[in-house]
Design a protein around this motif. Sequence first.
Motif, PDB file in Angstrom:
ATOM      1  N   MET A  11      -6.040 116.353  18.190  1.00 22.10           N
ATOM      2  CA  MET A  11      -4.879 115.507  18.054  1.00 22.10           C
ATOM      3  C   MET A  11      -5.191 114.379  17.075  1.00 22.10           C
ATOM      4  SD  MET A  11      -2.788 114.567  21.400  1.00 22.10           S
ATOM      5  CE  MET A  11      -3.184 115.470  22.850  1.00 22.10           C
ATOM      6  N   THR A  12      -4.187 113.947  16.379  1.00 22.63           N
ATOM      7  CA  THR A  12      -4.392 112.856  15.452  1.00 22.63           C
ATOM      8  C   THR A  12      -4.376 111.522  16.195  1.00 22.63           C
ATOM      9  OG1 THR A  12      -2.050 112.559  15.006  1.00 22.63           O
ATOM     10  CG2 THR A  12      -3.232 114.167  13.628  1.00 22.63           C
ATOM     11  N   ARG A  13      -4.913 110.529  15.547  1.00 18.92           N
ATOM     12  CA  ARG A  13      -4.981 109.206  16.155  1.00 18.92           C
ATOM     13  C   ARG A  13      -3.580 108.656  16.429  1.00 18.92           C
ATOM     14  NH1 ARG A  13      -8.524 105.213  12.806  1.00 18.92           N
ATOM     15  NH2 ARG A  13      -9.272 107.253  12.220  1.00 18.92           N
ATOM     16  N   ASP A  14      -2.654 108.886  15.506  1.00 22.25           N
ATOM     17  CA  ASP A  14      -1.283 108.412  15.707  1.00 22.25           C
ATOM     18  C   ASP A  14      -0.633 109.094  16.900  1.00 22.25           C
ATOM     19  OD1 ASP A  14      -1.444 106.690  13.565  1.00 22.25           O
ATOM     20  OD2 ASP A  14      -0.577 108.135  12.150  1.00 22.25           O
ATOM     21  N   ARG A  15      -0.904 110.365  17.066  1.00 22.40           N
ATOM     22  CA  ARG A  15      -0.332 111.111  18.197  1.00 22.40           C
ATOM     23  C   ARG A  15      -0.891 110.589  19.517  1.00 22.40           C
ATOM     24  NH1 ARG A  15       2.861 115.778  19.300  1.00 22.40           N
ATOM     25  NH2 ARG A  15       2.753 115.866  21.554  1.00 22.40           N
ATOM     26  N   VAL A  16      -2.178 110.289  19.538  1.00 21.71           N
ATOM     27  CA  VAL A  16      -2.805 109.756  20.750  1.00 21.71           C
ATOM     28  C   VAL A  16      -2.195 108.400  21.098  1.00 21.71           C
ATOM     29  CG1 VAL A  16      -4.976 108.881  21.708  1.00 21.71           C
ATOM     30  CG2 VAL A  16      -4.947 111.031  20.446  1.00 21.71           C
ATOM     31  N   ARG A  17      -2.003 107.570  20.097  1.00 22.87           N
ATOM     32  CA  ARG A  17      -1.389 106.258  20.344  1.00 22.87           C
ATOM     33  C   ARG A  17       0.040 106.400  20.852  1.00 22.87           C
ATOM     34  NH1 ARG A  17      -3.777 102.856  15.373  1.00 22.87           N
ATOM     35  NH2 ARG A  17      -5.687 102.249  16.426  1.00 22.87           N
ATOM     36  N   ARG A  18       0.812 107.290  20.249  1.00 23.64           N
ATOM     37  CA  ARG A  18       2.192 107.510  20.706  1.00 23.64           C
ATOM     38  C   ARG A  18       2.214 108.001  22.140  1.00 23.64           C
ATOM     39  NH1 ARG A  18       3.705 110.258  15.755  1.00 23.64           N
ATOM     40  NH2 ARG A  18       3.323 112.132  16.962  1.00 23.64           N
ATOM     41  N   ASP A  19       1.310 108.927  22.457  1.00 19.28           N
ATOM     42  CA  ASP A  19       1.240 109.431  23.828  1.00 19.28           C
ATOM     43  C   ASP A  19       0.860 108.322  24.805  1.00 19.28           C
ATOM     44  OD1 ASP A  19       1.951 111.897  22.888  1.00 19.28           O
ATOM     45  OD2 ASP A  19      -0.061 112.774  23.059  1.00 19.28           O
ATOM     46  N   ALA A  20      -0.076 107.484  24.412  1.00 14.57           N
ATOM     47  CA  ALA A  20      -0.500 106.381  25.274  1.00 14.57           C
ATOM     48  C   ALA A  20       0.642 105.396  25.501  1.00 14.57           C
ATOM     49  CB  ALA A  20      -1.703 105.664  24.672  1.00 14.57           C
ATOM     50  N   VAL A  21       1.392 105.108  24.470  1.00 11.60           N
ATOM     51  CA  VAL A  21       2.534 104.200  24.603  1.00 11.60           C
ATOM     52  C   VAL A  21       3.593 104.826  25.500  1.00 11.60           C
ATOM     53  CG1 VAL A  21       4.450 103.146  23.339  1.00 11.60           C
ATOM     54  CG2 VAL A  21       2.129 102.992  22.437  1.00 11.60           C
ATOM     55  N   THR A  22       3.822 106.127  25.361  1.00 18.03           N
ATOM     56  CA  THR A  22       4.804 106.816  26.200  1.00 18.03           C
ATOM     57  C   THR A  22       4.400 106.768  27.669  1.00 18.03           C
ATOM     58  OG1 THR A  22       5.391 108.289  24.391  1.00 18.03           O
ATOM     59  CG2 THR A  22       5.963 109.017  26.614  1.00 18.03           C
ATOM     60  N   VAL A  23       3.142 107.037  27.939  1.00 21.58           N
ATOM     61  CA  VAL A  23       2.651 107.007  29.322  1.00 21.58           C
ATOM     62  C   VAL A  23       2.752 105.597  29.885  1.00 21.58           C
ATOM     63  CG1 VAL A  23       0.581 107.242  30.746  1.00 21.58           C
ATOM     64  CG2 VAL A  23       1.169 109.020  29.101  1.00 21.58           C
ATOM     65  N   GLN A  24       2.350 104.608  29.119  1.00 19.17           N
ATOM     66  CA  GLN A  24       2.398 103.224  29.595  1.00 19.17           C
ATOM     67  C   GLN A  24       3.838 102.773  29.843  1.00 19.17           C
ATOM     68  OE1 GLN A  24      -0.074 101.521  30.603  1.00 19.17           O
ATOM     69  NE2 GLN A  24       0.954  99.597  30.996  1.00 19.17           N
ATOM     70  N   THR A  25       4.748 103.171  28.985  1.00 16.21           N
ATOM     71  CA  THR A  25       6.157 102.815  29.174  1.00 16.21           C
ATOM     72  C   THR A  25       6.708 103.464  30.438  1.00 16.21           C
ATOM     73  OG1 THR A  25       6.450 102.597  26.788  1.00 16.21           O
ATOM     74  CG2 THR A  25       8.438 102.845  28.116  1.00 16.21           C
ATOM     75  N   GLY A  26       6.394 104.732  30.648  1.00 17.82           N
ATOM     76  CA  GLY A  26       6.824 105.409  31.872  1.00 17.82           C
ATOM     77  C   GLY A  26       6.250 104.764  33.116  1.00 17.82           C
ATOM     78  N   TYR A  27       4.982 104.384  33.048  1.00 17.84           N
ATOM     79  CA  TYR A  27       4.333 103.693  34.168  1.00 17.84           C
ATOM     80  C   TYR A  27       5.026 102.361  34.447  1.00 17.84           C
ATOM     81  CZ  TYR A  27       0.811 100.872  36.565  1.00 17.84           C
ATOM     82  OH  TYR A  27       0.169 100.041  37.433  1.00 17.84           O
ATOM     83  N   ALA A  28       5.297 101.609  33.393  1.00 19.58           N
ATOM     84  CA  ALA A  28       5.945 100.307  33.555  1.00 19.58           C
ATOM     85  C   ALA A  28       7.328 100.458  34.179  1.00 19.58           C
ATOM     86  CB  ALA A  28       6.048  99.596  32.206  1.00 19.58           C
ATOM     87  N   LEU A  29       8.109 101.417  33.690  1.00 19.25           N
ATOM     88  CA  LEU A  29       9.459 101.616  34.226  1.00 19.25           C
ATOM     89  C   LEU A  29       9.431 102.138  35.663  1.00 19.25           C
ATOM     90  CD1 LEU A  29      11.221 103.113  31.081  1.00 19.25           C
ATOM     91  CD2 LEU A  29      11.525 100.822  32.051  1.00 19.25           C
ATOM     92  N   GLY A  30       8.517 103.057  35.943  1.00 18.02           N
ATOM     93  CA  GLY A  30       8.424 103.611  37.294  1.00 18.02           C
ATOM     94  C   GLY A  30       8.018 102.566  38.324  1.00 18.02           C
ATOM     95  N   THR A  31       6.978 101.806  38.017  1.00 16.82           N
ATOM     96  CA  THR A  31       6.543 100.779  38.971  1.00 16.82           C
ATOM     97  C   THR A  31       7.569  99.655  39.084  1.00 16.82           C
ATOM     98  OG1 THR A  31       5.224  99.662  37.268  1.00 16.82           O
ATOM     99  CG2 THR A  31       4.085 101.266  38.682  1.00 16.82           C
ATOM    100  N   ALA A  32       8.261  99.368  37.989  1.00 16.92           N
ATOM    101  CA  ALA A  32       9.305  98.334  38.037  1.00 16.92           C
ATOM    102  C   ALA A  32      10.469  98.785  38.915  1.00 16.92           C
ATOM    103  CB  ALA A  32       9.784  97.998  36.637  1.00 16.92           C
ATOM    104  N   ALA A  33      10.829 100.052  38.834  1.00 21.41           N
ATOM    105  CA  ALA A  33      11.915 100.576  39.676  1.00 21.41           C
ATOM    106  C   ALA A  33      11.530 100.507  41.155  1.00 21.41           C
ATOM    107  CB  ALA A  33      12.252 102.008  39.275  1.00 21.41           C
ATOM    108  N   LEU A  34      10.291 100.857  41.469  1.00 26.37           N
ATOM    109  CA  LEU A  34       9.839 100.768  42.860  1.00 26.37           C
ATOM    110  C   LEU A  34       9.826  99.319  43.343  1.00 26.37           C
ATOM    111  CD1 LEU A  34       6.928 103.380  42.849  1.00 26.37           C
ATOM    112  CD2 LEU A  34       9.174 103.592  43.928  1.00 26.37           C
ATOM    113  N   LEU A  35       9.360  98.417  42.501  1.00 27.47           N
ATOM    114  CA  LEU A  35       9.345  97.004  42.862  1.00 27.47           C
ATOM    115  C   LEU A  35      10.763  96.482  43.077  1.00 27.47           C
ATOM    116  CD1 LEU A  35       7.834  94.304  43.227  1.00 27.47           C
ATOM    117  CD2 LEU A  35       8.143  93.947  40.776  1.00 27.47           C
TER     118      LEU A  35
END
Length: 90
Positions: free
Chosen positions: A1-25
């Motif tokens: 995987m390219t570095r840009d793809r890894v960064r995009r994936d990391a941002v996607t995962v972090q955004t999903g985590y933030a939204l999911g935990t925020a919804a539970l809170l």
Amino acid sequence: MTRDRVRRDAVTVQTGYALGTAALLAAALFCLVGAPVPVFGLHGTARDVVLVAASAVAAVGFVVRVARALWRFAPPVAQPSQPGRTSPDS
């Protein structure tokens, strides 16, 4: 995987985590602040005030959680190609 793809994936995962935990809170805060309505059988204006307050607290909690989770997030830094090396060969 390219570095840009890894960064995009990391941002996607972090955004999903933030939204999911925020919804539970937000759900937990709404239930906590709105609990007096069914517990005490509130009706009329008192019920409306408590539910509006519960909604406001839940919304603020959601926004604060998303902001904190994304603010702390730093995309992964590219690692050197060989362990222990900090710069490419000359």
